[in-house]
Write an enzyme that holds these catalytic residues in place. Structure first.
Site, PDB file in Angstrom:
ATOM      1  N   SER A 143       0.863  -1.176   0.000  1.00  0.00           N
ATOM      2  CA  SER A 143       0.000   0.000   0.000  1.00  0.00           C
ATOM      3  C   SER A 143       0.894   1.218   0.000  1.00  0.00           C
ATOM      4  CB  SER A 143      -0.880   0.011   1.256  1.00  0.00           C
ATOM      5  OG  SER A 143      -1.551   1.253   1.416  1.00  0.00           O
TER       6      SER A 143
ATOM      7  N   TYR B 154      -1.856  -0.833  10.456  1.00  0.00           N
ATOM      8  CA  TYR B 154      -1.942  -1.096   9.018  1.00  0.00           C
ATOM      9  C   TYR B 154      -0.646  -0.642   8.351  1.00  0.00           C
ATOM     10  CZ  TYR B 154      -3.962  -1.203   4.295  1.00  0.00           C
ATOM     11  OH  TYR B 154      -4.229  -1.467   2.968  1.00  0.00           O
TER      12      TYR B 154
END
Length: 264
Positions: free
Chosen positions: A151, A164
């Site tokens: 990501s 995350y």
């Protein structure tokens, strides 16, 4: 330029992956679905894996491939997925380790062990276990390509979801390290690092993104970049995909080397 036009002009057209077998985890929707379609359009036979049985089977039907239920946080489930692909398709050449979830907790009073384990299990263990499971199949074919979904959160700070950010940074570090480590086996390992792209993970953020005028990246743009990586020659790279920018490998700054002794 459309994704189809870019593919046709760069060796990623309909026959680019003819005879290749690809596994796509998290393939029932979002980036996995779009990439399964792109891989199939380029000629690959696709095995779709997901916990969403209905969605996964639908995608498998669309691509003329196969479906296998798989919890990527379970090592044995990853091994069974690869065994299934080898038995059904004769081998594996490509693995898109894409399954992932949002964290949903922090590290202070909002810490939740079950949510933490779920996120780390899907986002990091799923990549490690998937890689471990697929390596023998790739070696049996003389090499292949692994692409892991990281990501943009793996390239920048993520104050709103530090856990995350942590597991996506780990995927980035894994790609940079395994790329050169697996190169002697003819296996390329790269990561894809999208910004806010069309997927279930951004569902809770849609109103915020809209209010801030933040565009959502179409899943097809990410899928086209995965196809670009799979049909390329490089390894150990982490490709960013950001709105308004042409996807390309992120250029990491050099780590400082040793100089004069700093301490007496």
């Amino acid at each position: 330029m459309t994704a189809e036009a870019r593919a046709a002009g760069s060796g990623r057209g309909p026959a680019a992956l003819h005879g290749k077998v690809a596994i796509v985890t998290g393939g029932a929707g979002g980036l996995g679905r779009a990439t399964a379609l792109a891989l199939a359009a380029a000629g690959a036979e696709v095995v779709v894996a997901d916990l969403d049985v209905e969605g996964g089977r639908e995608v498998a039907d669309l691509v003329g491939g196969s479906f296998r239920t798989c919890d990527v946080s379970d090592l044995d489930a990853n091994r069974a997925l690869v065994d299934f692909a080898v038995e059904r398709c004769g081998g594996v050449d490509i693995a898109f380790l894409n399954a992932g979830v949002a964290t949903g907790c922090g590290v202070a009073d909002d810490f939740d062990l079950a949510r933490y384990r779920r996120a780390m299990g899907a986002n990091l263990d799923g990549v490690v276990f998937g890689t471990h499971a697929v390596l023998p199949a790739l070696r049996a074919r003389g090499g292949g390509s692994i692409v892991a979904t990281a990501s943009l959160a793996g390239l920048a700070s993520v104050p709103l979801d530090p856990l995350y950010g942590a597991n996506k940074h780990a995927v980035v570090g894994l790609a940079r390290s395994l790329g050169p480590a697996l190169a002697p086996d003819g296996i390329r390992f790269n990561a894809i690092c999208p910004g806010f792209a069309e997927s279930r993970i951004i569902d809770p953020l849609r109103d915020m993104l809209s209010a801030q005028g933040m565009p959502v990246i179409p899943a097809e743009v990410v899928a086209d970049t995965v196809l670009r990586i799979v049909t390329g020659d490089d390894t150990g790279e982490c490709w960013f995909v950001q709105a308004g920018r042409e996807p390309e490998p992120f250029r990491f700054r050099n780590v400082p080397g040793p100089g004069q002794p700093a301490y007496a």
